[in-house]
Design an enzyme around this catalytic site. Structure first.
Site, PDB file in Angstrom:
ATOM      1  N   HIS A   1       0.805  -0.941  -0.052  1.00 25.91           N
ATOM      2  CA  HIS A   1      -0.005  -0.048   0.138  1.00 25.91           C
ATOM      3  C   HIS A   1       0.780   1.198   0.030  1.00 25.91           C
ATOM      4  O   HIS A   1       0.364   2.457  -0.062  1.00 25.91           O
ATOM      5  CB  HIS A   1      -0.876  -0.003   1.082  1.00 25.91           C
ATOM      6  CG  HIS A   1      -2.127  -0.901   1.204  1.00 25.91           C
ATOM      7  ND1 HIS A   1      -2.732  -1.314   0.153  1.00 25.91           N
ATOM      8  CD2 HIS A   1      -2.472  -1.975   1.994  1.00 25.91           C
ATOM      9  CE1 HIS A   1      -3.660  -2.110   0.217  1.00 25.91           C
ATOM     10  NE2 HIS A   1      -3.497  -2.575   1.456  1.00 25.91           N
TER      11      HIS A   1
ATOM     12  N   ASP B   1      -2.968 -10.500  -2.898  1.00 29.10           N
ATOM     13  CA  ASP B   1      -3.298 -10.014  -1.654  1.00 29.10           C
ATOM     14  C   ASP B   1      -4.906  -9.778  -1.878  1.00 29.10           C
ATOM     15  O   ASP B   1      -5.189  -9.349  -3.118  1.00 29.10           O
ATOM     16  CB  ASP B   1      -2.638  -8.769  -1.097  1.00 29.10           C
ATOM     17  CG  ASP B   1      -3.143  -8.583   0.149  1.00 29.10           C
ATOM     18  OD1 ASP B   1      -2.322  -8.778   1.262  1.00 29.10           O
ATOM     19  OD2 ASP B   1      -4.210  -7.812   0.380  1.00 29.10           O
TER      20      ASP B   1
ATOM     21  N   HIS C   1      -6.374  -7.201  -1.187  1.00 30.90           N
ATOM     22  CA  HIS C   1      -6.646  -5.897  -1.282  1.00 30.90           C
ATOM     23  C   HIS C   1      -5.842  -5.356  -2.612  1.00 30.90           C
ATOM     24  O   HIS C   1      -4.684  -5.881  -2.645  1.00 30.90           O
ATOM     25  CB  HIS C   1      -6.421  -5.007   0.004  1.00 30.90           C
ATOM     26  CG  HIS C   1      -6.873  -5.434   1.243  1.00 30.90           C
ATOM     27  ND1 HIS C   1      -6.560  -6.230   2.071  1.00 30.90           N
ATOM     28  CD2 HIS C   1      -8.096  -5.319   1.609  1.00 30.90           C
ATOM     29  CE1 HIS C   1      -7.275  -6.740   3.147  1.00 30.90           C
ATOM     30  NE2 HIS C   1      -8.655  -5.978   2.549  1.00 30.90           N
TER      31      HIS C   1
ATOM     32  N   ASP D   1      -4.675 -13.077   2.820  1.00 29.41           N
ATOM     33  CA  ASP D   1      -5.891 -12.522   3.377  1.00 29.41           C
ATOM     34  C   ASP D   1      -7.105 -12.750   2.363  1.00 29.41           C
ATOM     35  O   ASP D   1      -8.271 -12.418   2.791  1.00 29.41           O
ATOM     36  CB  ASP D   1      -5.731 -11.066   3.882  1.00 29.41           C
ATOM     37  CG  ASP D   1      -5.251 -10.042   2.650  1.00 29.41           C
ATOM     38  OD1 ASP D   1      -5.057 -10.650   1.801  1.00 29.41           O
ATOM     39  OD2 ASP D   1      -4.862  -8.887   2.867  1.00 29.41           O
TER      40      ASP D   1
ATOM     41  N   TYR E   1      -4.096 -12.586   7.942  1.00 32.64           N
ATOM     42  CA  TYR E   1      -4.270 -12.211   9.323  1.00 32.64           C
ATOM     43  C   TYR E   1      -5.105 -13.178  10.413  1.00 32.64           C
ATOM     44  O   TYR E   1      -5.440 -12.916  11.563  1.00 32.64           O
ATOM     45  CB  TYR E   1      -5.110 -10.797   9.426  1.00 32.64           C
ATOM     46  CG  TYR E   1      -4.370  -9.761   8.562  1.00 32.64           C
ATOM     47  CD1 TYR E   1      -3.156  -9.337   9.047  1.00 32.64           C
ATOM     48  CD2 TYR E   1      -4.923  -9.547   7.325  1.00 32.64           C
ATOM     49  CE1 TYR E   1      -2.814  -8.124   8.400  1.00 32.64           C
ATOM     50  CE2 TYR E   1      -4.219  -8.524   6.615  1.00 32.64           C
ATOM     51  CZ  TYR E   1      -3.138  -7.984   6.879  1.00 32.64           C
ATOM     52  OH  TYR E   1      -2.301  -6.904   6.309  1.00 32.64           O
TER      53      TYR E   1
HETATM   54 ZN   LIG Z   1      -4.482  -7.081   2.284  1.00 34.07          ZN
END
Ligand SMILES: [Zn+2]
Length: 356
Positions: free
Chosen positions: A175, A211, A213, A299, A337
């Site tokens: 990110h 990922d 995201h 995730d 996570y």
């Molecule tokens: Zn993520």
């Protein structure tokens, strides 16, 4: 799956990655426990060790490797902000136990005027951090730096002939843009690895990001470059998911980087079949690269608390097979996570990558 599937795969890690203790996150105005915890590293390390991977320490690399993708002001901020926070009495005298920004120099605030460096430490943080959930505390810098060194060490291994190396990075990185951190990330480990591979002679590098995201930071860093292709499969930001503002299907790259960016947003609830179709589409577009950087977030798994995707451990293994068939791979740990399943998800992916 047998342990032989990952036996001997280089796993690069550093004890320092445990030192980052964000102690939660401020989400929607409330301090919450957070999920980007040191125990993530412990869980992954236990699983890859049990599966027979060849665990080795990260080697220190010079700052130049970071500065090849990040602004010096960002790196300097991360290196010194905790000491400045402590010296300013924010923790001891004012009860602010972590560095949290409160004012953000958005384009709307600056209205075309130049960026300044605020005199107040608490005013300066928002220049570099774009959200309230990415906190800095004692030990953060050492972990941030160690995670980058792990990614660089894994990239060195692949540049010198290994087919596959895995960097157990924490904190994660995808990110982070050239100048701005957020999303529980501080330096962009995958982008640093990709740039390192370019420097080592790979003409074209592809970053494949699985990922849950969108890796807005990696996309931003390489958006106008033709030499590092970026592709991501992720939960649709248009359906209400982080990073909200970026990660849409119509973001294709710009200038010389036109068509070197591919986003495949998926609806919440998407499981193995559609997710693997999307991974396959990314792989078809990435084909021909001299080296691959895999932003390995686990995730997207069904049990993960941070995303609504529903990918299985076998789905991650099959994704590994698709990506491993493209060429030499530097796998860089991003999110993931769910502590009970995290380690096995990483082992499954590594087994797929190795078996390709
Ligand atoms: Zn993520």
């Amino acid at each position: 799956m047998t342990t032989q599937d990952v036996a001997g795969i280089p796993v690069v890690r550093s004890e320092d990655c445990l030192r980052h203790e964000p102690d939660g996150e401020v989400w929607l105005g409330v301090w919450e426990p957070g999920t980007e915890v040191p125990e993530r590293v412990t869980a992954i390390l236990a699983a890859v060790t049990a599966a027979g991977a060849a665990v080795m320490p990260a080697r220190p690399h010079p700052d130049e490797a970071l500065l090849a993708v990040h602004d010096p002001e960002l790196v300097g901020h991360l290196r010194t902000i905790w000491a400045e926070w402590e010296a300013g009495g924010y923790a001891a005298e004012h009860g602010r136990q972590r560095v949290v920004p409160y004012v953000f120099p958005t384009a709307g605030l600056l209205a075309g005027l130049p960026m300044r460096s605020p005199a107040a430490t608490h005013g300066r943080v928002g220049r570099f951090c774009y959200d309230t959930m990415t906190l800095v505390g004692p030990g953060s810098w050492e972990a941030i730096r160690a995670a980058a060194d792990a990614a660089l060490t894994a990239a060195d291994l692949v540049a010198s002939g290994e087919r596959l190396a895995y960097a157990l990075c924490r904190p994660p990185g995808h990110h982070v843009t050239a100048s701005s951190y957020g999303g529980s990330c501080y330096l962009n480990n995958a982008a640093i690895a990709a740039q390192n591979l370019r420097g080592a002679g790979a003409d074209r590098v592809a970053v494949v990001d699985i990922d849950a995201h969108h890796g807005n930071g990696t996309q931003a860093i390489f958006y106008d470059r033709p030499d590092v292709w970026y592709g991501s499969v992720h939960v649709d930001p248009g359906a209400g998911w982080f990073p909200h503002y970026v990660g849409y299907a119509d973001e294709h790259g710009a200038g010389p980087g036109q068509d070197a960016n591919r986003n495949l947003p998926l609806a919440p609830g998407t499981g193995d079949d559609a997710w693997l179709d999307a991974v396959g589409e990314l792989c078809a577009a990435a084909r021909g690269a001299d080296a691959i950087v895999l932003s390995l977030g686990v995730d997207a798994a069904v049990a993960d608390p941070e995303s609504p995707l529903r990918v299985s451990a076998d789905g991650y293994r099959r994704a590994g097979e698709l990506i491993g068939a493209l060429g030499p791979v530097v796998a860089v740990q991003e999110g993931g996570y769910d502590l009970p399943s995290l380690g096995q998800l990483v082992v499954s992916t590594l087994a797929g990558l190795a078996g390709a």
